[in-house]
Design an enzyme around this catalytic site. Structure first.
Site, PDB file in Angstrom:
ATOM      1  N   GLY A  81       0.863  -1.180   0.000  1.00 20.51           N
ATOM      2  CA  GLY A  81       0.000   0.000   0.000  1.00 20.51           C
ATOM      3  C   GLY A  81       0.901   1.232   0.000  1.00 20.51           C
ATOM      4  O   GLY A  81       1.828   1.336   0.820  1.00 20.51           O
ATOM      5  N   ALA A  82       0.626   2.152  -0.931  1.00 20.88           N
ATOM      6  CA  ALA A  82       1.577   3.231  -1.199  1.00 20.88           C
ATOM      7  C   ALA A  82       1.999   4.039   0.051  1.00 20.88           C
ATOM      8  O   ALA A  82       3.201   4.185   0.307  1.00 20.88           O
ATOM      9  CB  ALA A  82       0.999   4.143  -2.280  1.00 20.88           C
ATOM     10  N   ARG A  96      10.306  -1.386  -4.970  1.00 20.11           N
ATOM     11  CA  ARG A  96       9.057  -1.422  -5.768  1.00 20.11           C
ATOM     12  C   ARG A  96       8.975  -0.130  -6.595  1.00 20.11           C
ATOM     13  O   ARG A  96       9.185   0.955  -6.060  1.00 20.11           O
ATOM     14  CB  ARG A  96       7.826  -1.563  -4.853  1.00 20.11           C
ATOM     15  CG  ARG A  96       7.825  -2.889  -4.075  1.00 20.11           C
ATOM     16  CD  ARG A  96       6.476  -3.180  -3.458  1.00 20.11           C
ATOM     17  NE  ARG A  96       5.477  -3.497  -4.464  1.00 20.11           N
ATOM     18  CZ  ARG A  96       4.165  -3.573  -4.210  1.00 20.11           C
ATOM     19  NH1 ARG A  96       3.716  -3.358  -2.991  1.00 20.11           N
ATOM     20  NH2 ARG A  96       3.304  -3.865  -5.168  1.00 20.11           N
ATOM     21  N   GLN A 108      -5.651  -8.837  -2.314  1.00 20.90           N
ATOM     22  CA  GLN A 108      -5.659  -7.866  -1.210  1.00 20.90           C
ATOM     23  C   GLN A 108      -7.083  -7.473  -0.801  1.00 20.90           C
ATOM     24  O   GLN A 108      -7.320  -7.116   0.340  1.00 20.90           O
ATOM     25  CB  GLN A 108      -4.888  -6.591  -1.598  1.00 20.90           C
ATOM     26  CG  GLN A 108      -3.389  -6.771  -1.750  1.00 20.90           C
ATOM     27  CD  GLN A 108      -3.002  -7.001  -3.193  1.00 20.90           C
ATOM     28  OE1 GLN A 108      -3.714  -7.652  -3.944  1.00 20.90           O
ATOM     29  NE2 GLN A 108      -1.861  -6.480  -3.604  1.00 20.90           N
ATOM     30  N   ASP A 137      -1.587   4.561  -6.224  1.00 20.50           N
ATOM     31  CA  ASP A 137      -0.151   4.394  -5.941  1.00 20.50           C
ATOM     32  C   ASP A 137       0.663   5.540  -6.510  1.00 20.50           C
ATOM     33  O   ASP A 137       1.781   5.798  -6.066  1.00 20.50           O
ATOM     34  CB  ASP A 137       0.337   3.060  -6.498  1.00 20.50           C
ATOM     35  CG  ASP A 137      -0.357   1.926  -5.770  1.00 20.50           C
ATOM     36  OD1 ASP A 137      -1.499   1.600  -6.129  1.00 20.50           O
ATOM     37  OD2 ASP A 137       0.217   1.415  -4.799  1.00 20.50           O
ATOM     38  N   ASN A 197      -3.280   2.671 -10.111  1.00 18.08           N
ATOM     39  CA  ASN A 197      -3.727   1.883  -8.951  1.00 18.08           C
ATOM     40  C   ASN A 197      -3.637   0.409  -9.332  1.00 18.08           C
ATOM     41  O   ASN A 197      -3.258   0.058 -10.459  1.00 18.08           O
ATOM     42  CB  ASN A 197      -5.151   2.298  -8.557  1.00 18.08           C
ATOM     43  CG  ASN A 197      -5.543   1.767  -7.192  1.00 18.08           C
ATOM     44  OD1 ASN A 197      -4.779   1.906  -6.226  1.00 18.08           O
ATOM     45  ND2 ASN A 197      -6.701   1.154  -7.080  1.00 18.08           N
ATOM     46  N   LYS A 198      -3.976  -0.444  -8.388  1.00 15.64           N
ATOM     47  CA  LYS A 198      -3.852  -1.898  -8.582  1.00 15.64           C
ATOM     48  C   LYS A 198      -4.482  -2.353  -9.909  1.00 15.64           C
ATOM     49  O   LYS A 198      -5.544  -1.873 -10.291  1.00 15.64           O
ATOM     50  CB  LYS A 198      -4.526  -2.588  -7.388  1.00 15.64           C
ATOM     51  CG  LYS A 198      -4.466  -4.091  -7.363  1.00 15.64           C
ATOM     52  CD  LYS A 198      -3.078  -4.662  -7.524  1.00 15.64           C
ATOM     53  CE  LYS A 198      -2.113  -4.193  -6.464  1.00 15.64           C
ATOM     54  NZ  LYS A 198      -0.696  -4.542  -6.806  1.00 15.64           N
TER      55      LYS A 198
HETATM   56  O1  MRU Z   1       0.610  -3.914  -4.531  1.00 18.35           O
HETATM   57  P1  MRU Z   1       0.020  -3.194  -3.362  1.00 18.35           P
HETATM   58  O2  MRU Z   1      -0.819  -4.064  -2.486  1.00 18.35           O
HETATM   59  O3  MRU Z   1       1.063  -2.413  -2.597  1.00 18.35           O
HETATM   60  O4  MRU Z   1      -0.931  -2.141  -4.056  1.00 18.35           O
HETATM   61  C1  MRU Z   1      -1.765  -1.284  -3.312  1.00 18.35           C
HETATM   62  C2  MRU Z   1      -2.815  -0.693  -4.122  1.00 18.35           C
HETATM   63  O5  MRU Z   1      -2.780  -0.654  -5.327  1.00 18.35           O
HETATM   64  C3  MRU Z   1      -3.960  -0.119  -3.432  1.00 18.35           C
HETATM   65  O6  MRU Z   1      -5.099  -0.332  -4.200  1.00 18.35           O
HETATM   66  C4  MRU Z   1      -3.904   1.295  -3.223  1.00 18.35           C
HETATM   67  O7  MRU Z   1      -4.966   1.974  -3.589  1.00 18.35           O
HETATM   68  C5  MRU Z   1      -2.806   2.146  -3.106  1.00 18.35           C
HETATM   69  S1  MRU Z   1      -2.422   2.265  -1.425  1.00 18.35           S
HETATM   70  C6  MRU Z   1      -3.627   3.201  -0.611  1.00 18.35           C
END
Ligand code: MRU
Length: 368
Positions: A53-54, A93, A205, A246, A256-257
């Site tokens: 999570g960012a 990352r 997640q 992110d 985002n994811k």
């Molecule tokens: O790969 P992750 O679990 O670190 O990715 C997190 C995300 O993409 C979340 O959806 C997110 O919105 C960003 S963190 C608030």
């Protein structure tokens, strides 16, 4: 936020040389607390997604920089040691910009001191203030974002169905979350909400973390397979989509994811408002074209080919779900162009997803 009614944050200090985090790989089945004692522990925790999570990635890296300062103190060249440790942390990352923004912020403050002990002191203060700031920002995202839910409830007078993707909850931050903060605030204010939780393959997640934290907070929710959202929108069973981010460009393109973009397209086609909720640390002020410029993480194909979970004997296990010889491709994120984003919910207010509206909230970034 609560786990079994006990208040937790995702990261905290055990003492001044050991930082503790919740190792999220084991949730929701086991609550494992991990001690991070060396800069390489921090690298592994971020790279292998014990924390994710960012905003939380950025906060963990900030403490990683502090621990690297303790190590640098014992090395022949403090600054050279710290600079290499920072580069290694940044290499963990690529997509979440909070990692880079917050490491650079720590290095800037540390660089203002010449004495090594002062550098260590400043590094710890900065990590603490970053955590506090992320917490405050998420809380304020909740206060601003709740008005969107309140407005929908005022006209509908029935529970508001909110779809979210991945985990942009408190597990992704320090507390409250980003996408979840308005939901928690609405629940606190007595507005009935129900959350559609995208399972979020391949690492799940949504199913593992978002469902768990909503459950702990007593928020009605339903886990759906990732491909279900479009149908639910066509059937008018989604009033609102809120996701996290992110990395968001100054023009409002939202990374985002993986899978978020498809939800945005479906929302656009069905006139469902689609919001991204993010704190200042998730903006990349240097970028204008998210699709072309945001680096997209590619992770191991095994994350697609294997699924993990609790087996019949109550042990964590992983199983192969496809022909072993088939290749798999595993991009971690996608970018939703700003034209599909109804608005951005920040700690300073809600704005349209375009450069002038975003910069009206962050005027100090105009010249960047
Ligand atoms: O790969 P992750 O679990 O670190 O990715 C997190 C995300 O993409 C979340 O959806 C997110 O919105 C960003 S963190 C608030």
């Amino acid at each position: 936020m609560k786990i079994k009614s006990k208040h937790y944050q995702t990261i905290w200090e055990l003492n001044e040389s050991v930082i503790q985090v919740i190792d999220q790989r084991h949730l929701p089945h086991q609550l494992v607390i991990e001690n991070l004692k060396s800069s390489s522990d921090f690298e592994a925790a971020i790279r292998d997604m014990h924390v994710r999570g960012a905003p939380l990635i950025g906060a963990t890296a900030a403490y990683g920089i502090y621990i690297a300062c303790l190590e640098a103190f014992k090395s022949p060249d403090f600054d050279a040691y710290l600079s290499k440790a920072a580069d290694r942390l940044k290499a963990t990352r690529p997509t979440a910009v909070d990692l880079f923004n917050l490491i650079d912020r720590c290095l800037l403050q540390i660089g203002k001191k010449t004495d090594a002990k002062q550098k260590i002191k400043v590094a710890l203060e900065e990590a603490r203030s970053i955590c506090q700031e992320i917490k405050d920002h998420c809380y304020n995202i909740g206060l601003h974002g709740v008005s969107i839910i309140e407005e929908l409830y005022a006209s509908k007078q029935e529970p508001i169905n909110i779809l979210t993707h991945c985990n942009a909850g408190w597990f992704a931050t320090i507390d409250y979350g980003t996408a979840t903060a308005p939901i928690y605030e609405a629940h606190k204010r007595g507005i009935p909400v129900h959350v559609w939780v995208d399972e979020t393959r391949p690492r799940n997640q949504g199913a593992r973390l978002t469902a768990y934290e909503l459950g702990q907070e007593g928020i009605p929710h339903t886990i759906i397979a990732d491909n279900t959202g479009g149908l639910l929108m066509q059937k008018q069973r989604v009033d609102l989509v809120i996701v996290g981010s992110d990395r968001t460009t100054r023009t409002g393109d939202v990374a985002n994811k993986i899978g978020t973009y498809l939800k945005a397209l479906a929302a656009y086609d069905n006139n469902v408002p689609f919001y991204a909720a993010l704190p200042e640390s998730s903006f990349d002020w240097s970028l204008r074209d998210g699709v072309q410029e945001i680096p997209i993480e590619e992770r191991s194909s095994d994350e697609v080919k294997y699924m993990g979970g609790l087996d019949n004997e109550g042990k964590m296990n992983s199983v192969l779900i496809c022909p072993p010889e088939s290749p798999a491709l595993n991009y971690g994120f996608d970018v939703t162009p700003s034209k599909y984003v109804t608005g951005i919910i920040t700690e300073r207010g809600v704005c349209a997803a375009n450069e002038s509206a975003i910069l009206a909230l962050y005027p100090e970034k105009i010249s960047l």
